[in-house]
Design a protein around this motif. Sequence first.
Motif, mmCIF file in Angstrom:
data_model
loop_
_atom_site.group_PDB
_atom_site.id
_atom_site.type_symbol
_atom_site.label_atom_id
_atom_site.label_comp_id
_atom_site.label_asym_id
_atom_site.label_seq_id
_atom_site.Cartn_x
_atom_site.Cartn_y
_atom_site.Cartn_z
ATOM 1 N N LEU A 62 -15.613 -100.495 33.181
ATOM 2 C CA LEU A 62 -16.889 -100.767 33.863
ATOM 3 C C LEU A 62 -16.633 -101.773 34.975
ATOM 4 N N LEU A 63 -17.517 -101.776 35.971
ATOM 5 C CA LEU A 63 -17.338 -102.686 37.099
ATOM 6 C C LEU A 63 -17.287 -104.133 36.615
ATOM 7 N N THR A 64 -16.477 -104.924 37.291
ATOM 8 C CA THR A 64 -16.303 -106.330 36.931
ATOM 9 C C THR A 64 -17.650 -107.047 36.902
ATOM 10 N N SER A 65 -17.887 -107.779 35.828
ATOM 11 C CA SER A 65 -19.165 -108.471 35.690
ATOM 12 C C SER A 65 -18.919 -109.894 35.206
ATOM 13 N N ASP A 99 -15.643 -110.180 33.213
ATOM 14 C CA ASP A 99 -15.261 -109.052 32.361
ATOM 15 C C ASP A 99 -14.512 -108.035 33.232
ATOM 16 N N ASN A 100 -13.472 -107.447 32.684
ATOM 17 C CA ASN A 100 -12.657 -106.464 33.405
ATOM 18 C C ASN A 100 -12.111 -107.021 34.710
ATOM 19 N N PHE A 101 -11.621 -108.238 34.628
ATOM 20 C CA PHE A 101 -11.047 -108.817 35.837
ATOM 21 C C PHE A 101 -9.580 -108.420 36.008
ATOM 22 N N LYS A 102 -8.855 -108.335 34.893
ATOM 23 C CA LYS A 102 -7.437 -107.965 35.023
ATOM 24 C C LYS A 102 -7.293 -106.555 35.605
ATOM 25 N N ALA A 151 -17.263 -120.039 21.796
ATOM 26 C CA ALA A 151 -16.481 -118.828 21.535
ATOM 27 C C ALA A 151 -17.326 -117.775 20.828
ATOM 28 N N GLN A 152 -18.183 -118.229 19.889
ATOM 29 C CA GLN A 152 -19.061 -117.276 19.184
ATOM 30 C C GLN A 152 -20.091 -116.659 20.126
ATOM 31 N N VAL A 153 -20.696 -117.534 20.961
ATOM 32 C CA VAL A 153 -21.718 -117.039 21.890
ATOM 33 C C VAL A 153 -21.097 -116.059 22.876
ATOM 34 N N LYS A 154 -19.895 -116.404 23.298
ATOM 35 C CA LYS A 154 -19.200 -115.572 24.276
ATOM 36 C C LYS A 154 -18.972 -114.167 23.719
ATOM 37 N N LEU A 209 -22.686 -107.370 25.595
ATOM 38 C CA LEU A 209 -23.788 -106.827 26.403
ATOM 39 C C LEU A 209 -23.200 -106.149 27.645
ATOM 40 N N PRO A 210 -23.824 -105.066 28.100
ATOM 41 C CA PRO A 210 -23.278 -104.401 29.289
ATOM 42 C C PRO A 210 -23.610 -105.193 30.561
ATOM 43 N N GLY A 211 -22.726 -105.149 31.532
ATOM 44 C CA GLY A 211 -22.966 -105.769 32.838
ATOM 45 C C GLY A 211 -22.954 -107.279 32.785
ATOM 46 N N SER A 212 -23.417 -107.904 33.872
ATOM 47 C CA SER A 212 -23.450 -109.360 33.924
ATOM 48 C C SER A 212 -24.622 -109.858 33.099
ATOM 49 N N ALA A 213 -24.362 -110.898 32.297
ATOM 50 C CA ALA A 213 -25.413 -111.375 31.401
ATOM 51 C C ALA A 213 -25.169 -112.821 31.002
#
Lengths: 288, 308
Positions: free
Chosen positions: B257-260, B159-162, B284-287, B293-297
């Motif tokens: 937010l920080l990359t997670s 998440d937020n890699f670009k 795709a639905q689960v993703k 969800l916030p942060g790595s999960a």
Amino acid sequence: MTTDTYRKREFRQRLREIKSLPTLPPIAAKLNAMVEDEEVTAAQVGAVIEKDQVLTSKLLKMVNSSFIGFPQRIGTVSNAIVLLGFDVIKTLVVTSSIFDAMQESDIGLWEHSLGVATASGILARRRAIKKPEEISTAGLIHDIGKIVIRAELPHEYRRIEAIASEQGISIREAELELLGMGHAEIGGMLVKQWLLPERLIQSVSFHHAPESSPDCPELAAIIHFSDILIRAVGFGSGGDPWVPPLDHGAWERIKMGRRELREVLVELDDLLVELQDFTLEIRKISGA
Amino acid sequence: MARIVCIGSLPDDHIRAIESRGHTLLHVSGESDVLDRLLGSSPDVVLVRKGIPRSLDMRIVRTLKQDLNLSFLSVILVFPSKGPVPDHTWEVCPADDFFFEGASTDEILSRIDLAISRTARLVDLNPLTHLPGNTSILRRIQRILDARLPHAVVYADLDNFKPYNDRYGFTRGDEVIRMTARIIVHCVDEGVGKEGFTGHVGGDDFVFTVPCSVVEGVCAQVVREFSGLVTSFFDQSDLDAGYFVGLDRKGRKETFLLTSLSLAAVPCPPGRFGHYGEVAAVAAQVKKKVKSLPGSAYLVDRRTSGSG
């Protein structure tokens, strides 16, 4: 060029040529048995590696080497393990070199290092330092320079021991007299060549002169004070009967009142008792 | 010319032949710190003499071949005497080639040349992580479905890699990708060994597969290890803030937010899916859910019906 800088250059060169630093035979034996056991996990092997200053530094050397290609410096065993993988860890274990003839002082130094790792972990957590495991690692490897002298300069090592006991001075003073530099500086040079994180390099280099650390005097002060604490409580041995002098600047920096010191000692005592199970086991395997 | 590391001893005339070709030959003998010294010499080709004590030869070949960053190294086994190669040699000792001691100079040099060119040809893998790519991933998923293996397929992406790439540069972004690859591979490997599979779709997308029984544990470990390591890729000021400032698609300043890391796991009990496309649709639905969800999960799809 002064003799001193010449000597240091010569020393750096010599450190570059170090092929292998030995570890304690009983630890190597224990780890070798572990990696043959299919049920053993990487975390369990890691927990033992984390108790050996040489294997820990080698593991960090590997994960930080350019060939592995991970540029963010890694300073903890658990991070190194997940990045390197269990196969690399197993090979590291199986190919680790061991002391040909282990002496009582080798075990003593190992116990001392474990004690300092424990104490510095406690202090790092109390001071809310980020990555406290890294500070424990620094505590564990702070005397790696002594192993370098012991393994690479056997002649000088014997002279240092003789000078220290004849003149009634500390090992460090004897090192300075004979080599022109102490184990802290030597260990610092080594871990710098091995590309360990700067926080570790400075903690090792300046553990006897923490205020000289340019970027992390607080960490160096923690290792410095832990070293003294462990010498004072008499866990393991640093090679001489002297407790190193406390640096006043470092003491101010640590800001520890009597009450907190008492709490730290209680906390430390509990952890050292736990640690003793392991050190006794290793002593038993070694027959010491 | 190539840098060749030889583990174990080699006859003098072989050494002379290799060196006269202009290759640099480094000897690593003895048992201690072999791996460390091997890595320290950045070789192009590794010669390993068969029959080093404590099966060190096999162990080293296996270690090299199983490591993401080292598997491309060509390994040539040198057998001490001519004769039939024992059964299962290549299973326990996955080298790339071999010769017998006493082979002709021409043969030895040709084999080394071949090894060097083979290394250059290994382009089938993702160049950044050396993980298998799309074709292998699809084949793997289809195999799970066809063989009715009770495995789960996990889709991982950042998440937020670009914005991370924009803020810290591509080089550092690439390092985050490589770290993520290493974490996943080693967690899968430790969790299930050979039963697991990790592939790199490209960019910041990964897929791994593990038996359903351990999917929860492996996902949890990947997330934990990632969270522990990703902090070293941010400047202290961004870490303290908990976010960083970058530009959105229209070039306006925005906070991220920080990359997670997000993991969407789709268990594939036998019969639930027939085609990998169905797995991807559920993923795709689960993703979508796990990304909210916030942060790595991670999230494991708990629906078991085939409808998705």
